[in-house]
Design a protein around this motif. Structure first.
Motif, PDB file in Angstrom:
ATOM      1  N   ALA A 148     -62.766 -28.853   4.404  1.00  0.00           N
ATOM      2  CA  ALA A 148     -62.957 -28.637   5.760  1.00  0.00           C
ATOM      3  C   ALA A 148     -64.498 -28.896   6.124  1.00  0.00           C
ATOM      4  CB  ALA A 148     -62.901 -27.059   6.046  1.00  0.00           C
ATOM      5  N   MET A 149     -64.555 -29.545   7.502  1.00  0.00           N
ATOM      6  CA  MET A 149     -66.148 -29.568   7.887  1.00  0.00           C
ATOM      7  C   MET A 149     -65.912 -28.793   9.143  1.00  0.00           C
ATOM      8  SD  MET A 149     -66.755 -33.720   7.195  1.00  0.00           S
ATOM      9  CE  MET A 149     -65.405 -34.198   7.856  1.00  0.00           C
ATOM     10  N   ILE A 150     -67.175 -28.349   9.619  1.00  0.00           N
ATOM     11  CA  ILE A 150     -66.749 -27.567  11.089  1.00  0.00           C
ATOM     12  C   ILE A 150     -67.951 -28.145  11.844  1.00  0.00           C
ATOM     13  CG2 ILE A 150     -67.475 -25.447  12.328  1.00  0.00           C
ATOM     14  CD1 ILE A 150     -66.733 -23.861   9.625  1.00  0.00           C
ATOM     15  N   CYS A 151     -67.275 -28.662  12.964  1.00  0.00           N
ATOM     16  CA  CYS A 151     -68.096 -29.632  14.047  1.00  0.00           C
ATOM     17  C   CYS A 151     -69.474 -30.348  13.441  1.00  0.00           C
ATOM     18  CB  CYS A 151     -68.553 -28.485  15.005  1.00  0.00           C
ATOM     19  SG  CYS A 151     -69.224 -29.053  16.659  1.00  0.00           S
ATOM     20  N   PHE A 152     -70.587 -29.821  13.494  1.00  0.00           N
ATOM     21  CA  PHE A 152     -71.787 -30.595  13.186  1.00  0.00           C
ATOM     22  C   PHE A 152     -71.681 -31.161  11.957  1.00  0.00           C
ATOM     23  CE2 PHE A 152     -76.616 -30.416  12.985  1.00  0.00           C
ATOM     24  CZ  PHE A 152     -76.727 -31.740  13.776  1.00  0.00           C
ATOM     25  N   ASP A 153     -70.930 -30.712  11.165  1.00  0.00           N
ATOM     26  CA  ASP A 153     -70.859 -31.075   9.613  1.00  0.00           C
ATOM     27  C   ASP A 153     -70.261 -32.606   9.456  1.00  0.00           C
ATOM     28  OD1 ASP A 153     -71.709 -28.807   8.275  1.00  0.00           O
ATOM     29  OD2 ASP A 153     -69.437 -28.239   8.284  1.00  0.00           O
ATOM     30  N   ARG A 154     -69.706 -32.879  10.356  1.00  0.00           N
ATOM     31  CA  ARG A 154     -69.061 -34.352  10.411  1.00  0.00           C
ATOM     32  C   ARG A 154     -69.779 -35.343  10.782  1.00  0.00           C
ATOM     33  NH1 ARG A 154     -69.476 -34.885  15.441  1.00  0.00           N
ATOM     34  NH2 ARG A 154     -68.935 -33.161  16.815  1.00  0.00           N
ATOM     35  N   GLU A 155     -70.949 -34.948  11.323  1.00  0.00           N
ATOM     36  CA  GLU A 155     -71.991 -36.070  11.547  1.00  0.00           C
ATOM     37  C   GLU A 155     -72.643 -36.438  10.343  1.00  0.00           C
ATOM     38  OE1 GLU A 155     -73.076 -37.127  14.696  1.00  0.00           O
ATOM     39  OE2 GLU A 155     -72.104 -35.536  16.084  1.00  0.00           O
ATOM     40  N   PHE A 156     -72.644 -36.083   9.280  1.00  0.00           N
ATOM     41  CA  PHE A 156     -73.294 -36.323   8.175  1.00  0.00           C
ATOM     42  C   PHE A 156     -72.253 -36.953   7.042  1.00  0.00           C
ATOM     43  CE2 PHE A 156     -75.467 -32.690  10.157  1.00  0.00           C
ATOM     44  CZ  PHE A 156     -76.683 -33.308  10.097  1.00  0.00           C
ATOM     45  N   PRO A 157     -72.708 -38.308   6.723  1.00  0.00           N
ATOM     46  CA  PRO A 157     -71.716 -38.808   5.768  1.00  0.00           C
ATOM     47  C   PRO A 157     -71.500 -38.176   4.488  1.00  0.00           C
ATOM     48  CG  PRO A 157     -73.230 -40.459   6.711  1.00  0.00           C
ATOM     49  CD  PRO A 157     -73.651 -38.904   6.995  1.00  0.00           C
ATOM     50  N   GLU A 158     -72.634 -37.507   3.897  1.00  0.00           N
ATOM     51  CA  GLU A 158     -72.609 -36.673   2.621  1.00  0.00           C
ATOM     52  C   GLU A 158     -71.589 -35.548   2.884  1.00  0.00           C
ATOM     53  OE1 GLU A 158     -76.577 -38.532   3.461  1.00  0.00           O
ATOM     54  OE2 GLU A 158     -75.136 -37.362   4.367  1.00  0.00           O
ATOM     55  N   ALA A 159     -71.234 -35.080   3.949  1.00  0.00           N
ATOM     56  CA  ALA A 159     -70.151 -34.132   3.913  1.00  0.00           C
ATOM     57  C   ALA A 159     -68.799 -34.511   3.624  1.00  0.00           C
ATOM     58  CB  ALA A 159     -70.152 -33.481   5.472  1.00  0.00           C
ATOM     59  N   GLY A 160     -68.633 -35.655   4.068  1.00  0.00           N
ATOM     60  CA  GLY A 160     -67.083 -36.417   3.800  1.00  0.00           C
ATOM     61  C   GLY A 160     -67.070 -36.742   2.507  1.00  0.00           C
ATOM     62  N   ARG A 161     -68.240 -37.276   2.048  1.00  0.00           N
ATOM     63  CA  ARG A 161     -67.995 -37.703   0.696  1.00  0.00           C
ATOM     64  C   ARG A 161     -68.079 -36.816  -0.473  1.00  0.00           C
ATOM     65  NH1 ARG A 161     -68.602 -42.929  -1.330  1.00  0.00           N
ATOM     66  NH2 ARG A 161     -67.396 -43.078   0.582  1.00  0.00           N
ATOM     67  N   ALA A 162     -68.622 -35.440  -0.277  1.00  0.00           N
ATOM     68  CA  ALA A 162     -68.628 -34.391  -1.134  1.00  0.00           C
ATOM     69  C   ALA A 162     -67.048 -33.875  -1.108  1.00  0.00           C
ATOM     70  CB  ALA A 162     -69.483 -33.204  -0.572  1.00  0.00           C
ATOM     71  N   LEU A 163     -66.371 -33.937  -0.026  1.00  0.00           N
ATOM     72  CA  LEU A 163     -64.892 -33.488  -0.036  1.00  0.00           C
ATOM     73  C   LEU A 163     -64.147 -34.650  -0.713  1.00  0.00           C
ATOM     74  CD1 LEU A 163     -64.813 -32.350   3.810  1.00  0.00           C
ATOM     75  CD2 LEU A 163     -64.671 -30.930   1.534  1.00  0.00           C
ATOM     76  N   MET A 164     -64.398 -35.977  -0.488  1.00  0.00           N
ATOM     77  CA  MET A 164     -63.760 -37.054  -1.343  1.00  0.00           C
ATOM     78  C   MET A 164     -63.882 -36.746  -2.609  1.00  0.00           C
ATOM     79  SD  MET A 164     -64.439 -40.126  -2.772  1.00  0.00           S
ATOM     80  CE  MET A 164     -64.078 -41.828  -2.621  1.00  0.00           C
ATOM     81  N   ARG A 165     -64.999 -36.727  -3.145  1.00  0.00           N
ATOM     82  CA  ARG A 165     -65.169 -36.184  -4.718  1.00  0.00           C
ATOM     83  C   ARG A 165     -64.508 -35.137  -5.287  1.00  0.00           C
ATOM     84  NH1 ARG A 165     -69.707 -39.517  -6.467  1.00  0.00           N
ATOM     85  NH2 ARG A 165     -69.609 -38.011  -8.491  1.00  0.00           N
TER      86      ARG A 165
END
Length: 269
Positions: A148-165
């Motif tokens: 999950a990412m909540i709203c503003f989280d998706r603005e940061f590439p690191e959020a997606g990469r943390a979930l991908m890992r």
């Protein structure tokens, strides 16, 4: 069955708290009747993402009533339900997504990491979460790795990469902001999210508020960054289907290009 069916409740929060549970029940029943395995609501739907409610003096009785009903709805309908609310953690408030599984048990719990501080200081009373998390969730006879990412989280590439890992296959994004109807940004946020999906090889399900509060654009994006389903600006219960087998085949084929083996974090400082 490899097709995961979602329902994105692009709906406004009623001003009258007594109307919230009846509406939620109706949407859950409609989603289940349509064959959905998971229903997602916008960010902090029960309060309508109202800044005046983000303070430590509020008793949060309304949220507690909704939270008590959701596991019963989930288990009764065999429907996973994603709901965002204000949670207390050691005396502080956090913006929390709780995903109840189709058995009514908590399948995933995530506290928003990136707290907004826009012109109205909307979230400055809140405490950021401790990190991004994934969980294995039973959906439609399949076990799906959900993050999950909540709203503003998706603005940061690191959020997606943390979930991908962590192996995320499907990322839920409850949202409360303009996604495409911005005079300066246009639809760049929607395109940005498609990029997040592609670069991390996971599907993204975003649920936003309709007009006039925001501009809708709730959507399901596959791991190639393609829009599989998209809402306009009006209130709706958007159905969306994700072919999990196809997602997994593509991820396996692209492992050498996009996978963890290709990452060189020591070069990215």
């Amino acid at each position: 069955m490899s097709t995961i069916r979602l329902a994105l409740a692009q709906q406004a929060a009623p001003d009258d708290p007594s109307r919230r549970l009846p509406l939620l029940r109706r949407w859950c029943e409609d989603a289940a009747a349509d064959g959905a395995h998971l229903l997602l609501l916008p960010e902090m739907w029960s309060t309508g993402y109202a800044p005046q409610r983000m303070n430590t003096d509020h008793a949060w009785d309304d949220d507690e009533l909704v939270l008590a009903e959701i596991p019963r709805l989930a288990a009764g309908l065999g429907l996973a339900i994603g709901f965002t609310y204000l949670a207390r953690v050691d005396g502080a408030l956090r913006n929390r997504l709780r995903l109840y599984g189709a058995d009514g048990a908590i399948a995933l719990q995530y506290d928003k990491v990136h707290i907004c501080d826009f012109t109205d200081g909307t979230e400055t009373a809140l405490q950021g979460g401790d990190g991004f998390v994934c969980a294995d969730v039973a959906l439609g006879g399949e076990t799906v790795r959900v993050g999950a990412m909540i709203c503003f989280d998706r603005e940061f590439p690191e959020a997606g990469r943390a979930l991908m890992r962590q192996g995320a296959e499907l990322v839920l994004v409850p949202n409360a902001c303009p996604m495409r109807d911005d005079a300066e940004l246009g639809d760049v946020r929607l395109q940005q999210l498609r990029g997040r999906a592609l670069e991390n090889r996971f599907a993204v399900a975003l649920c936003n508020y309709p007009a006039p509060q925001y501009d809708g654009a709730s959507c399901l994006i596959d791991a190639r960054g393609r829009l599989l389903a998209a809402a306009d600006a009006q209130a709706s219960l958007l159905p969306a289907e994700l072919d999990l087998a196809a997602l997994r085949r593509w991820r396996a084929e692209q492992d050498e290009v996009w996978g963890l083996a290709a990452l060189r974090p020591s070069c990215c400082r």
